[in-house]
Design an enzyme around this catalytic site. Structure first.
Site, short mmCIF file in Angstrom:
data_model
loop_
_atom_site.label_atom_id
_atom_site.label_comp_id
_atom_site.label_asym_id
_atom_site.label_seq_id
_atom_site.Cartn_x
_atom_site.Cartn_y
_atom_site.Cartn_z
N HIS A 1 -8.36 7.47 4.32
CA HIS A 1 -7.70 8.75 4.56
C HIS A 1 -8.73 9.88 4.55
O HIS A 1 -9.75 9.79 3.87
CB HIS A 1 -6.61 9.02 3.51
CG HIS A 1 -7.07 8.86 2.10
ND1 HIS A 1 -7.20 7.63 1.50
CD2 HIS A 1 -7.46 9.76 1.17
CE1 HIS A 1 -7.63 7.78 0.26
NE2 HIS A 1 -7.80 9.08 0.04
N HIS B 1 -3.74 0.00 8.61
CA HIS B 1 -4.27 -0.09 7.25
C HIS B 1 -5.72 -0.56 7.26
O HIS B 1 -6.02 -1.70 7.61
CB HIS B 1 -3.41 -1.05 6.43
CG HIS B 1 -3.88 -1.21 5.02
ND1 HIS B 1 -3.45 -0.39 4.00
CD2 HIS B 1 -4.77 -2.07 4.45
CE1 HIS B 1 -4.05 -0.75 2.88
NE2 HIS B 1 -4.85 -1.77 3.13
N CYS C 1 0.84 3.11 3.36
CA CYS C 1 1.63 2.38 4.37
C CYS C 1 3.12 2.61 4.12
O CYS C 1 3.89 2.80 5.07
CB CYS C 1 1.32 0.90 4.34
SG CYS C 1 -0.28 0.44 5.06
N CYS D 1 0.84 -1.21 0.00
CA CYS D 1 0.00 0.00 0.00
C CYS D 1 0.88 1.25 0.00
O CYS D 1 1.79 1.39 0.83
CB CYS D 1 -0.90 -0.04 1.23
SG CYS D 1 -1.70 1.53 1.61
P1 AMP Z 1 -8.52 9.36 -3.03
O1 AMP Z 1 -8.80 9.68 -4.47
O2 AMP Z 1 -9.55 9.84 -2.06
O3 AMP Z 1 -8.19 7.89 -2.85
O4 AMP Z 1 -7.23 10.21 -2.66
C1 AMP Z 1 -5.93 9.79 -2.89
C2 AMP Z 1 -5.08 11.01 -2.87
O5 AMP Z 1 -3.74 10.62 -2.68
C3 AMP Z 1 -5.11 11.83 -4.17
O6 AMP Z 1 -5.57 13.15 -3.88
C4 AMP Z 1 -3.66 11.81 -4.66
O7 AMP Z 1 -3.26 13.03 -5.22
C5 AMP Z 1 -2.91 11.51 -3.37
N1 AMP Z 1 -1.63 10.85 -3.54
C6 AMP Z 1 -1.35 9.74 -4.26
N2 AMP Z 1 -0.06 9.41 -4.16
C7 AMP Z 1 0.51 10.33 -3.32
C8 AMP Z 1 1.83 10.54 -2.81
N3 AMP Z 1 2.83 9.73 -3.14
N4 AMP Z 1 2.03 11.59 -2.00
C9 AMP Z 1 1.02 12.41 -1.66
N5 AMP Z 1 -0.25 12.26 -2.10
C10 AMP Z 1 -0.50 11.24 -2.92
ZN ZN Z 2 -2.03 1.10 3.83
#
Ligand code: AMP
Ligand code: ZN
Length: 113
Positions: free
Chosen positions: A101, A48, A9, A6
């Site tokens: 999240h 998680h 994680c 993940c």
């Molecule tokens: P969701 O669409 O609610 O699952 O949100 C996932 C969020 O994670 C999105 O807004 C992405 O821009 C963000 N995201 C994905 N990978 C990363 C990363 N490596 N660092 C910071 N944010 C991330």
């Molecule tokens: Zn996780």
């Protein structure tokens, strides 16, 4: 319990870099890599869970903990004037990372939805 595959994680473990703004033994908060507002933080539990539906009464204590911590974290990071919390659940909501999240959005007047 963390999941080695993940992405969140791996961020919590420090295997993938992130812009951390807050961390304690239960939660980790960092800047979203593709911000949808001037301030866009992600608050993740250090356990998680894919979805809210995976949580029972005890597991859900982390949500209460996070919700009580978020106001001071948001204010300390540019959301003095308010902010929006968002939890995407499942494909129709556009969830892309299946580690529960809370999005924290603010730093500007947000659009209605
Ligand atoms: P969701 O669409 O609610 O699952 O949100 C996932 C969020 O994670 C999105 O807004 C992405 O821009 C963000 N995201 C994905 N990978 C990363 C990363 N490596 N660092 C910071 N944010 C991330
Ligand atoms: Zn996780």
């Amino acid at each position: 319990m963390l999941d080695g595959k993940c992405i969140f994680c791996r961020i919590i473990k420090g295997e993938i870099p992130s812009s951390k703004v807050y961390e304690d033994d239960k939660m980790y908060v960092f800047k979203d890599i593709e911000p949808k507002a001037k301030v866009h933080l992600l608050a993740v539990p250090k356990t998680h869970f894919k979805l809210l539906e995976e949580m029972g009464e005890t597991e859900a204590d982390i949500l209460k903990y996070m919700l009580l911590k978020i106001p001071s974290i948001a204010k300390a990071n540019g959301c003095e004037n308010g902010y929006r919390l968002l939890i995407n659940q499942g494909d129709d909501a556009g969830q892309t990372v299946y580690h529960l999240h809370i999005h924290i959005l603010g730093g500007e007047k947000l659009s209605d939805f």
